[in-house]
Design a protein around this motif. Structure first.
Motif, PDB file in Angstrom:
ATOM      1  N   MET A  60       7.032  -1.340  -7.432  1.00  0.00           N
ATOM      2  CA  MET A  60       7.022  -2.665  -6.891  1.00  0.00           C
ATOM      3  C   MET A  60       6.307  -2.535  -5.576  1.00  0.00           C
ATOM      4  SD  MET A  60       9.961  -5.075  -5.811  1.00  0.00           S
ATOM      5  CE  MET A  60       9.842  -6.725  -4.680  1.00  0.00           C
ATOM      6  N   ARG A  61       5.322  -3.429  -5.362  1.00  0.00           N
ATOM      7  CA  ARG A  61       4.653  -3.764  -4.109  1.00  0.00           C
ATOM      8  C   ARG A  61       4.856  -5.163  -3.528  1.00  0.00           C
ATOM      9  NH1 ARG A  61      -1.699  -2.244  -2.970  1.00  0.00           N
ATOM     10  NH2 ARG A  61      -0.746  -0.381  -2.673  1.00  0.00           N
ATOM     11  N   HIS A  62       5.191  -5.011  -2.232  1.00  0.00           N
ATOM     12  CA  HIS A  62       5.496  -6.479  -1.714  1.00  0.00           C
ATOM     13  C   HIS A  62       5.052  -6.445  -0.037  1.00  0.00           C
ATOM     14  CE1 HIS A  62       8.004  -9.693  -0.208  1.00  0.00           C
ATOM     15  NE2 HIS A  62       8.862  -9.988  -1.557  1.00  0.00           N
ATOM     16  N   GLU A  99       1.296  -8.231  -4.188  1.00  0.00           N
ATOM     17  CA  GLU A  99       0.232  -8.010  -3.042  1.00  0.00           C
ATOM     18  C   GLU A  99      -0.918  -7.384  -3.733  1.00  0.00           C
ATOM     19  OE1 GLU A  99       0.472  -4.981   0.461  1.00  0.00           O
ATOM     20  OE2 GLU A  99       0.902  -6.914   1.571  1.00  0.00           O
ATOM     21  N   ALA A 100      -2.219  -7.611  -3.241  1.00  0.00           N
ATOM     22  CA  ALA A 100      -3.289  -7.139  -3.835  1.00  0.00           C
ATOM     23  C   ALA A 100      -3.358  -5.697  -4.226  1.00  0.00           C
ATOM     24  CB  ALA A 100      -4.603  -7.454  -3.232  1.00  0.00           C
ATOM     25  N   SER A 101      -3.706  -5.158  -5.321  1.00  0.00           N
ATOM     26  CA  SER A 101      -3.914  -3.678  -5.494  1.00  0.00           C
ATOM     27  C   SER A 101      -4.717  -3.411  -6.877  1.00  0.00           C
ATOM     28  CB  SER A 101      -2.381  -3.185  -5.991  1.00  0.00           C
ATOM     29  OG  SER A 101      -2.420  -1.815  -6.496  1.00  0.00           O
ATOM     30  N   THR A 102      -5.782  -2.373  -6.748  1.00  0.00           N
ATOM     31  CA  THR A 102      -6.507  -1.970  -7.812  1.00  0.00           C
ATOM     32  C   THR A 102      -5.854  -0.430  -8.211  1.00  0.00           C
ATOM     33  OG1 THR A 102      -8.356  -2.911  -7.101  1.00  0.00           O
ATOM     34  CG2 THR A 102      -8.588  -1.147  -8.649  1.00  0.00           C
ATOM     35  N   ARG A 103      -5.780   0.560  -7.181  1.00  0.00           N
ATOM     36  CA  ARG A 103      -5.578   1.811  -7.550  1.00  0.00           C
ATOM     37  C   ARG A 103      -3.926   2.005  -7.912  1.00  0.00           C
ATOM     38  NH1 ARG A 103     -10.002   1.869  -4.867  1.00  0.00           N
ATOM     39  NH2 ARG A 103      -8.740   0.068  -4.015  1.00  0.00           N
ATOM     40  N   THR A 104      -3.098   1.455  -7.089  1.00  0.00           N
ATOM     41  CA  THR A 104      -1.813   1.820  -7.313  1.00  0.00           C
ATOM     42  C   THR A 104      -1.306   1.395  -8.647  1.00  0.00           C
ATOM     43  OG1 THR A 104      -1.509   1.758  -4.814  1.00  0.00           O
ATOM     44  CG2 THR A 104       0.503   2.052  -5.924  1.00  0.00           C
ATOM     45  N   ARG A 105      -1.644   0.105  -8.833  1.00  0.00           N
ATOM     46  CA  ARG A 105      -1.347  -0.631  -9.909  1.00  0.00           C
ATOM     47  C   ARG A 105      -1.731  -0.127 -11.301  1.00  0.00           C
ATOM     48  NH1 ARG A 105      -3.449  -4.734 -12.735  1.00  0.00           N
ATOM     49  NH2 ARG A 105      -5.120  -5.232 -10.877  1.00  0.00           N
ATOM     50  N   HIS A 122      -9.544   8.883   2.404  1.00  0.00           N
ATOM     51  CA  HIS A 122      -9.413   7.236   2.744  1.00  0.00           C
ATOM     52  C   HIS A 122      -8.582   6.967   1.530  1.00  0.00           C
ATOM     53  CE1 HIS A 122      -9.942   3.148   3.259  1.00  0.00           C
ATOM     54  NE2 HIS A 122     -10.901   3.428   4.301  1.00  0.00           N
ATOM     55  N   PRO A 123      -7.493   6.408   1.911  1.00  0.00           N
ATOM     56  CA  PRO A 123      -6.497   6.100   0.661  1.00  0.00           C
ATOM     57  C   PRO A 123      -7.139   4.679  -0.232  1.00  0.00           C
ATOM     58  CG  PRO A 123      -5.878   4.882   2.759  1.00  0.00           C
ATOM     59  CD  PRO A 123      -7.120   5.837   3.043  1.00  0.00           C
ATOM     60  N   LEU A 124      -8.396   4.127   0.466  1.00  0.00           N
ATOM     61  CA  LEU A 124      -9.067   3.057  -0.206  1.00  0.00           C
ATOM     62  C   LEU A 124      -8.093   1.665  -0.436  1.00  0.00           C
ATOM     63  CD1 LEU A 124     -11.337   4.948  -3.057  1.00  0.00           C
ATOM     64  CD2 LEU A 124     -11.851   4.257  -0.310  1.00  0.00           C
ATOM     65  N   PRO A 125      -8.658   0.577  -0.603  1.00  0.00           N
ATOM     66  CA  PRO A 125     -10.081   0.187  -0.791  1.00  0.00           C
ATOM     67  C   PRO A 125     -10.672   0.441   0.833  1.00  0.00           C
ATOM     68  CG  PRO A 125      -8.619  -1.742  -0.526  1.00  0.00           C
ATOM     69  CD  PRO A 125      -7.668  -0.439  -0.566  1.00  0.00           C
ATOM     70  N   ARG A 126     -11.896   0.672   0.639  1.00  0.00           N
ATOM     71  CA  ARG A 126     -12.704   0.641   1.903  1.00  0.00           C
ATOM     72  C   ARG A 126     -13.228  -0.824   2.028  1.00  0.00           C
ATOM     73  NH1 ARG A 126     -17.769   4.896   1.393  1.00  0.00           N
ATOM     74  NH2 ARG A 126     -17.917   4.803  -1.068  1.00  0.00           N
ATOM     75  N   GLU A 169       5.985   1.879   4.205  1.00  0.00           N
ATOM     76  CA  GLU A 169       5.557   3.168   3.679  1.00  0.00           C
ATOM     77  C   GLU A 169       4.789   3.036   2.294  1.00  0.00           C
ATOM     78  OE1 GLU A 169       7.259   6.549   3.606  1.00  0.00           O
ATOM     79  OE2 GLU A 169       8.917   6.026   4.841  1.00  0.00           O
ATOM     80  N   HIS A 170       4.242   3.997   1.846  1.00  0.00           N
ATOM     81  CA  HIS A 170       3.553   4.127   0.529  1.00  0.00           C
ATOM     82  C   HIS A 170       3.799   5.557   0.048  1.00  0.00           C
ATOM     83  CE1 HIS A 170       0.868   3.403  -2.757  1.00  0.00           C
ATOM     84  NE2 HIS A 170      -0.062   2.820  -2.137  1.00  0.00           N
ATOM     85  N   PRO A 171       4.813   5.924  -0.279  1.00  0.00           N
ATOM     86  CA  PRO A 171       5.086   7.266  -0.642  1.00  0.00           C
ATOM     87  C   PRO A 171       4.427   8.046  -1.805  1.00  0.00           C
ATOM     88  CG  PRO A 171       7.135   5.991  -1.288  1.00  0.00           C
ATOM     89  CD  PRO A 171       6.301   5.321  -0.534  1.00  0.00           C
ATOM     90  N   SER A 172       4.072   7.399  -2.724  1.00  0.00           N
ATOM     91  CA  SER A 172       3.263   7.896  -4.007  1.00  0.00           C
ATOM     92  C   SER A 172       1.916   8.242  -3.341  1.00  0.00           C
ATOM     93  CB  SER A 172       3.444   7.081  -5.141  1.00  0.00           C
ATOM     94  OG  SER A 172       2.713   5.943  -4.954  1.00  0.00           O
ATOM     95  N   GLN A 173       1.376   7.403  -2.527  1.00  0.00           N
ATOM     96  CA  GLN A 173      -0.007   7.601  -2.015  1.00  0.00           C
ATOM     97  C   GLN A 173      -0.020   8.976  -0.822  1.00  0.00           C
ATOM     98  OE1 GLN A 173      -3.041   5.826  -2.235  1.00  0.00           O
ATOM     99  NE2 GLN A 173      -3.860   7.514  -1.377  1.00  0.00           N
ATOM    100  N   ALA A 174       1.282   9.235  -0.381  1.00  0.00           N
ATOM    101  CA  ALA A 174       1.211  10.372   0.482  1.00  0.00           C
ATOM    102  C   ALA A 174       1.326  11.475  -0.375  1.00  0.00           C
ATOM    103  CB  ALA A 174       2.499  10.144   1.558  1.00  0.00           C
TER     104      ALA A 174
HETATM  105  N1   CP Z   1      -4.407   3.046  -1.947  1.00  0.00           N
HETATM  106  C1   CP Z   1      -4.037   1.981  -2.334  1.00  0.00           C
HETATM  107  O1   CP Z   1      -3.086   1.671  -2.159  1.00  0.00           O
HETATM  108  O2   CP Z   1      -4.870   1.367  -2.965  1.00  0.00           O
HETATM  109  P1   CP Z   1      -4.680  -0.241  -3.681  1.00  0.00           P
HETATM  110  O3   CP Z   1      -4.237  -1.145  -2.598  1.00  0.00           O
HETATM  111  O4   CP Z   1      -5.742  -0.611  -4.411  1.00  0.00           O
HETATM  112  O5   CP Z   1      -3.484  -0.219  -4.681  1.00  0.00           O
END
Ligand code: CP
Length: 327
Positions: free
Chosen positions: A103-105, A50-56, A270-274, A131-136
């Motif tokens: 992994m993101r799914h 699934e799309a990601s910038t920050r986490t990946r 904000h976790p972003l993306p906005r 959930e998104h535990p590393s973000q928390a």
């Molecule tokens: N906060 C966050 O999960 O951003 P990404 O979707 O860009 O990974």
């Protein structure tokens, strides 16, 4: 201790406190003022369906900062899942190639299903609306750092969570994590139909926190310490929900809201993306440059926190101390 990080449910307060201390220790390495090669030879599988910038990118950078190498797969198209391979087979194969997997799914529960088939640590980088535990953890680290800077204490803090509280996985993990700490006040403001799931409200209330749901941001929030706002996750809407949905400006965090309704030292996260499209009404860019806007300090904190997650899951904390050298 679980070998994986799949949900905040597996974290005790002691373990979170420990991760926060390790993350603080990782800051000079994250900023490349010190270097370590402690994970030299280790390989991370970074699987993002699934799309990601920050986490990946931040998991990738965190593993490299510790001396490891990363194999990335982005999207189903470039994975053999596109040919019908199961999560079980993918997991068994990847655990033969890698020392850890992020992994993101898009499906809730899928990362746990994947982790059940592997013998290497798996980190949930976001499973649909789950959930998104590393973000928390990085959000909590940010709150702690911001409170230290402002001379505030977590006890009796007032946190406002707003936006898409139904599908926003970051707020699901964050509210659970906050609930491990001293009683605080948590106010929830969501557009109709996008409210926080009731089982999470019940969990937090059962741990002695004051939880209040309000209908809009047009109220007095002068005593709020943290405004945490999230994007509307339209990609998770049913067709019925999508039809005719538009987010009213009444749910937008902008300069007018911060100046009229909040305090001078209320921080905005904000976790972003906005979503910057004109009709999205997400966190407004008119707060860019306002010192209360903590969103880019928050993203920076992603690296040391994710380094701390690797250091603890791969049990190399003590080795890092021995291996450290200046740049
Ligand atoms: N906060 C966050 O999960 O951003 P990404 O979707 O860009 O990974």
């Amino acid at each position: 201790m679980s070998p994986h990080l799949l949900s905040v449910d597996s974290l005790s307060r002691d373990r979170v406190d420990h991760l926060m201390r390790v993350a603080a220790r990782m800051e000079p390495i994250a900023q490349r003022r010190q270097v370590t090669r402690v994970l030299e030879g280790a390989v991370l599988g970074n699987l993002f369906f699934e799309a990601s910038t920050r986490t990946r990118v931040s998991f990738h950078a965190a593993f490299c900062r510790l001396g490891g190498s990363v194999c990335d797969t982005t999207g189903f198209t470039f994975s053999s899942m596109a040919k019908g391979e199961s999560l079980y087979d993918t997991s068994r194969v990847m655990s033969g190639y890698c020392d850890a997997i992020v992994m993101r799914h898009p499906d809730q529960g899928s990362v746990a299903e994947f982790a059940a088939a592997t013998h290497v640590p798996v980190i949930n980088g976001g499973d649909g609306p789950g959930e998104h535990p590393s973000q928390a953890l990085l959000d909590f680290y940010t709150i702690d750092k911001e409170f230290n800077r402002l001379g505030k204490k977590l006890a009796d803090a007032h946190v406002l969570l707003t936006g898409d509280l139904k599908y926003g996985r970051t707020v699901h993990s964050l509210i659970k994590l906050l609930s491990l700490y001293a009683p605080m006040r948590i106010t929830l403001v969501a557009p109709p139909g996008l409210e926080m799931p009731s089982h999470l409200i019940d969990l937090v209330a059962s741990r002695g926190h004051r939880v209040e749901e309000r209908a809009s941001l047009a109220d007095d929030y002068a005593d709020v310490d943290v405004v945490y706002t999230t994007r509307i996750q339209k990609e998770r809407f049913t067709a019925e929900m999508s039809e005719g949905f538009s987010l009213s400006r009444d749910f937008t965090v902008d300069r007018a809201f911060m100046d009229k309704r909040c305090g001078r030292d209320t921080i905005v996260m904000h976790p972003l993306p906005r979503d910057s499209r004109p009709d999205a009404n997400d966190l407004d860019v008119d707060l860019n440059g306002d010192p209360r806007l903590a969103i880019f300090r928050q993203t920076d904190n992603g690296i040391p926190v994710r380094m701390a997650i690797f250091a603890t899951l791969l049990q190399v904390e003590a080795l890092i101390e021995k291996d450290l050298r200046p740049v």
